[in-house]
Design an enzyme around this catalytic site. Structure first.
Site, PDB file in Angstrom:
ATOM      1  N   ARG A  69       0.838  -1.213   0.000  1.00  0.00           N
ATOM      2  CA  ARG A  69       0.000   0.000   0.000  1.00  0.00           C
ATOM      3  C   ARG A  69       0.865   1.252   0.000  1.00  0.00           C
ATOM      4  NH1 ARG A  69      -5.169   2.009   1.704  1.00  0.00           N
ATOM      5  NH2 ARG A  69      -5.112   3.552   3.377  1.00  0.00           N
ATOM      6  N   TYR A  79       3.510  10.882   2.384  1.00  0.00           N
ATOM      7  CA  TYR A  79       4.113  10.394   1.145  1.00  0.00           C
ATOM      8  C   TYR A  79       4.836  11.505   0.386  1.00  0.00           C
ATOM      9  CZ  TYR A  79       1.412   6.275   2.177  1.00  0.00           C
ATOM     10  OH  TYR A  79       0.894   5.176   2.808  1.00  0.00           O
TER      11      TYR A  79
END
Length: 294
Positions: free
Chosen positions: A238, A270
């Site tokens: 993921r 991220y």
């Protein structure tokens, strides 16, 4: 006090439809809270004060409880007392002003694109390999949580349009895209299993739905067989999906929608990975950044 806790846990199960694992986590935290209240000689939640909670947090921190665990503990306490206030059981939430140690946010580990290719590119030449190929491709293609992938049924997949209906945390439903290679792997799996719409997509022995531990075991074994020596687990897939998508598109909001994050702040971690990649490329390629050989 115990009756208040049980009513709150029932509310999480029935009204909020939280998963059993999540409810168990709340229950463990509230056992600690109850023990603290009893140690103070309290018999009613309304007698608990914020200063007493702050002292408790400081003591637990000195005893070595991690900042992340303390943050989770106080999050549970705030939710519990907020529920009691709504029910008219207390007038003030004593946990609102309680501070916890600053949480150092760790960057998630990811596989780079070459490592991911090495993991996914194996011949689907037997029934187990066909199953594993579909599982891995779907984890990476759509950035699913392990709890989400094991609950999927074939009726959730719209193969013609490359879309998948996913039920995530808090029973919230979202629609995510499925890539071409994942669709091909899923088609091979469905034909192999002669599956009906209401069958689960991932199945273990005797045709029963694959468990979350089963996904972890098969993923670990496949990574070892493919020569990927990093610790490979479902959430790594993921993280890698999100990182690679953000690196290529720069669209943080799209990544948030894909992952099903309620708060974009969760997704922003991220961007740090993306900046790390930029820094490596810059250091390696920019004429004014290259390090002199020693």
């Amino acid at each position: 006090m115990r009756a208040d806790v049980e009513r709150f846990l029932d509310w999480l199960r029935i009204e909020r439809r939280y998963s059993p694992n999540t409810v168990q986590g709340y229950a463990r935290s509230l056992v600690r809270l109850e023990a603290h209240a009893q140690a103070l000689g309290l018999s009613r939640w309304e007698d608990l004060r914020g200063a007493q909670l702050q002292t408790w947090v400081a003591r637990l921190h000195r005893e070595g409880l991690a900042a992340a665990s303390l943050a989770q503990l106080m999050s549970t306490c705030r939710s519990f007392f907020r529920h009691l206030a709504r029910e008219g059981r207390i007038a003030v939430n004593p946990a609102l002003g309680v501070r916890t140690p600053k949480l150092r946010r760790k960057l998630p580990q990811v596989l780079d694109v070459d490592e991911m290719s090495a993991l996914l590119e194996f011949p689907a030449d037997d029934a187990e390999a066909v199953h594993d190929r579909a599982m891995l491709e779907l984890l990476y293609s759509s950035g699913l949580r392990v709890s989400e992938i094991v609950s999927l049924r074939w009726s959730d997949l719209d193969a013609a349009n490359g879309l998948l209906r996913v039920t995530g945390k808090g029973a919230k439903t979202r629609i995510v895209p499925v890539g071409r290679l994942a669709l091909e792997a899923l088609d091979a799996l469905r034909r192999q299993d002669h599956a009906d719409d209401e069958d689960t997509i991932l199945r273990g022995r005797h045709g029963r739905a694959l468990s979350t531990s089963g996904v972890r075991t098969r993923l670990k074994r496949r990574a070892r067989d493919q020569g990927v020596w990093k610790r490979v687990y479902p959430h790594l897939m993921r993280h890698s999906c999100a990182s690679h998508l953000l690196e290529s598109s720069g669209d943080l909001r799209a990544v948030q929608e894909l992952l099903g994050h309620a708060d974009i702040g969760t997704t922003q971690i991220y961007t740090h990975l993306d900046f790390q990649h930029l820094a490596r490329v810059y250091d390696a390629a920019h004429p004014r950044a290259k390090r002199k050989p020693r």
